[in-house]
Design a protein around this motif. Structure first.
Motif, PDB file in Angstrom:
ATOM      1  N   LEU A   1       0.280  -4.725   4.473  1.00  0.00           N
ATOM      2  CA  LEU A   1       1.506  -3.929   4.548  1.00  0.00           C
ATOM      3  C   LEU A   1       2.754  -4.803   4.563  1.00  0.00           C
ATOM      4  N   LYS A   2       2.676  -5.972   5.198  1.00  0.00           N
ATOM      5  CA  LYS A   2       3.810  -6.908   5.130  1.00  0.00           C
ATOM      6  C   LYS A   2       4.055  -7.334   3.691  1.00  0.00           C
ATOM      7  N   GLY A   3       2.985  -7.543   2.939  1.00  0.00           N
ATOM      8  CA  GLY A   3       3.117  -7.906   1.528  1.00  0.00           C
ATOM      9  C   GLY A   3       3.767  -6.802   0.718  1.00  0.00           C
ATOM     10  N   ILE A   4       3.329  -5.567   0.943  1.00  0.00           N
ATOM     11  CA  ILE A   4       3.911  -4.436   0.220  1.00  0.00           C
ATOM     12  C   ILE A   4       5.394  -4.313   0.548  1.00  0.00           C
ATOM     13  N   VAL A   5       5.732  -4.405   1.821  1.00  0.00           N
ATOM     14  CA  VAL A   5       7.139  -4.306   2.234  1.00  0.00           C
ATOM     15  C   VAL A   5       7.963  -5.399   1.563  1.00  0.00           C
ATOM     16  N   SER A   6       7.443  -6.610   1.538  1.00  0.00           N
ATOM     17  CA  SER A   6       8.164  -7.721   0.917  1.00  0.00           C
ATOM     18  C   SER A   6       8.410  -7.457  -0.570  1.00  0.00           C
ATOM     19  N   LEU A   7       7.432  -6.855  -1.226  1.00  0.00           N
ATOM     20  CA  LEU A   7       7.565  -6.584  -2.660  1.00  0.00           C
ATOM     21  C   LEU A   7       8.537  -5.453  -2.977  1.00  0.00           C
ATOM     22  N   ILE A   8       8.620  -4.445  -2.100  1.00  0.00           N
ATOM     23  CA  ILE A   8       9.471  -3.296  -2.434  1.00  0.00           C
ATOM     24  C   ILE A   8      10.908  -3.425  -1.938  1.00  0.00           C
ATOM     25  N   LYS A   9      11.187  -4.408  -1.083  1.00  0.00           N
ATOM     26  CA  LYS A   9      12.573  -4.609  -0.632  1.00  0.00           C
ATOM     27  C   LYS A   9      13.457  -4.885  -1.842  1.00  0.00           C
ATOM     28  N   GLY A  10      14.580  -4.200  -1.897  1.00  0.00           N
ATOM     29  CA  GLY A  10      15.517  -4.377  -2.997  1.00  0.00           C
ATOM     30  C   GLY A  10      15.234  -3.495  -4.200  1.00  0.00           C
ATOM     31  N   MET A  11      14.097  -2.799  -4.199  1.00  0.00           N
ATOM     32  CA  MET A  11      13.759  -1.908  -5.315  1.00  0.00           C
ATOM     33  C   MET A  11      14.376  -0.532  -5.094  1.00  0.00           C
TER      34      MET A  11
ATOM     35  N   ILE B   1      14.244   3.566  -5.012  1.00  0.00           N
ATOM     36  CA  ILE B   1      13.232   4.530  -4.589  1.00  0.00           C
ATOM     37  C   ILE B   1      12.382   4.965  -5.774  1.00  0.00           C
ATOM     38  N   ASP B   2      13.010   5.275  -6.894  1.00  0.00           N
ATOM     39  CA  ASP B   2      12.265   5.741  -8.071  1.00  0.00           C
ATOM     40  C   ASP B   2      11.254   4.712  -8.554  1.00  0.00           C
ATOM     41  N   ASP B   3      11.632   3.439  -8.576  1.00  0.00           N
ATOM     42  CA  ASP B   3      10.713   2.397  -9.024  1.00  0.00           C
ATOM     43  C   ASP B   3       9.539   2.234  -8.064  1.00  0.00           C
ATOM     44  N   VAL B   4       9.798   2.335  -6.768  1.00  0.00           N
ATOM     45  CA  VAL B   4       8.722   2.218  -5.781  1.00  0.00           C
ATOM     46  C   VAL B   4       7.737   3.374  -5.956  1.00  0.00           C
ATOM     47  N   VAL B   5       8.256   4.577  -6.102  1.00  0.00           N
ATOM     48  CA  VAL B   5       7.388   5.746  -6.271  1.00  0.00           C
ATOM     49  C   VAL B   5       6.523   5.583  -7.516  1.00  0.00           C
ATOM     50  N   LYS B   6       7.112   5.163  -8.625  1.00  0.00           N
ATOM     51  CA  LYS B   6       6.349   4.978  -9.871  1.00  0.00           C
ATOM     52  C   LYS B   6       5.205   3.990  -9.690  1.00  0.00           C
ATOM     53  N   ARG B   7       5.439   2.932  -8.930  1.00  0.00           N
ATOM     54  CA  ARG B   7       4.425   1.883  -8.772  1.00  0.00           C
ATOM     55  C   ARG B   7       3.350   2.225  -7.757  1.00  0.00           C
ATOM     56  N   LEU B   8       3.689   2.976  -6.711  1.00  0.00           N
ATOM     57  CA  LEU B   8       2.749   3.174  -5.606  1.00  0.00           C
ATOM     58  C   LEU B   8       2.054   4.533  -5.594  1.00  0.00           C
ATOM     59  N   GLU B   9       2.657   5.519  -6.222  1.00  0.00           N
ATOM     60  CA  GLU B   9       2.091   6.871  -6.180  1.00  0.00           C
ATOM     61  C   GLU B   9       0.704   6.911  -6.821  1.00  0.00           C
ATOM     62  N   GLY B  10      -0.231   7.554  -6.128  1.00  0.00           N
ATOM     63  CA  GLY B  10      -1.568   7.760  -6.678  1.00  0.00           C
ATOM     64  C   GLY B  10      -2.574   6.678  -6.334  1.00  0.00           C
ATOM     65  N   ILE B  11      -2.158   5.604  -5.680  1.00  0.00           N
ATOM     66  CA  ILE B  11      -3.103   4.551  -5.283  1.00  0.00           C
ATOM     67  C   ILE B  11      -3.978   5.105  -4.168  1.00  0.00           C
ATOM     68  N   ARG B  12      -5.284   4.864  -4.293  1.00  0.00           N
ATOM     69  CA  ARG B  12      -6.229   5.358  -3.300  1.00  0.00           C
ATOM     70  C   ARG B  12      -6.844   4.189  -2.542  1.00  0.00           C
ATOM     71  N   CYS B  13      -7.306   4.455  -1.325  1.00  0.00           N
ATOM     72  CA  CYS B  13      -7.955   3.458  -0.479  1.00  0.00           C
ATOM     73  C   CYS B  13      -9.420   3.869  -0.306  1.00  0.00           C
ATOM     74  N   GLY B  14     -10.319   3.149  -0.959  1.00  0.00           N
ATOM     75  CA  GLY B  14     -11.736   3.480  -0.864  1.00  0.00           C
ATOM     76  C   GLY B  14     -11.994   4.905  -1.307  1.00  0.00           C
ATOM     77  N   ASN B  15     -12.698   5.660  -0.480  1.00  0.00           N
ATOM     78  CA  ASN B  15     -13.020   7.053  -0.799  1.00  0.00           C
ATOM     79  C   ASN B  15     -11.945   8.040  -0.366  1.00  0.00           C
ATOM     80  N   LYS B  16     -10.881   7.534   0.256  1.00  0.00           N
ATOM     81  CA  LYS B  16      -9.802   8.418   0.701  1.00  0.00           C
ATOM     82  C   LYS B  16      -9.012   8.923  -0.496  1.00  0.00           C
ATOM     83  N   MET B  17      -8.404  10.075  -0.330  1.00  0.00           N
ATOM     84  CA  MET B  17      -7.593  10.654  -1.400  1.00  0.00           C
ATOM     85  C   MET B  17      -6.191  10.036  -1.459  1.00  0.00           C
ATOM     86  N   THR B  18      -5.878   9.158  -0.514  1.00  0.00           N
ATOM     87  CA  THR B  18      -4.555   8.549  -0.436  1.00  0.00           C
ATOM     88  C   THR B  18      -4.701   7.117   0.056  1.00  0.00           C
TER      89      THR B  18
END
Length: 85
Positions: free
Chosen positions: A39-49, A51-68
């Motif tokens: 999560l620290k890595g994700i935060v570091s990457l999205i700082k300065g971006m 909102i629209d660009d962050v949503v485009k890149r992160l929306e729909g990513i799943r964790c294992g069998n979870k739906m989100t």
């Protein structure tokens, strides 16, 4: 600067605090719970971006069998923020 708190659902993180500049760019994000290093890595990457660009890149990513995932929940939070702004 605007602040926004989001309570994620279906993931390990328990709270996300956003600090958003007046031009809708991410100034900072503080995440409580979850996989600290990732999560620290994700935060570091999205700082300065935009909102629209962050949503485009992160929306729909799943964790294992979870739906989100923590990244998907960040995208959901930012979409909610924009809908109320």
């Amino acid at each position: 600067m605007k602040t926004f708190t989001y309570i994620p659902e279906g993931v390990c993180s328990r709270r996300v605090d956003f600090f958003i500049a007046d031009d809708n760019t991410i100034e900072d994000v503080e995440i409580t719970g979850g996989c600290n290093g990732n999560l620290k890595g994700i935060v570091s990457l999205i700082k300065g971006m935009s909102i629209d660009d962050v949503v485009k890149r992160l929306e729909g990513i799943r964790c294992g069998n979870k739906m989100t995932s923590c990244p998907d929940q960040i995208a959901s939070a930012l979409k909610e923020f924009k809908s109320h702004a």
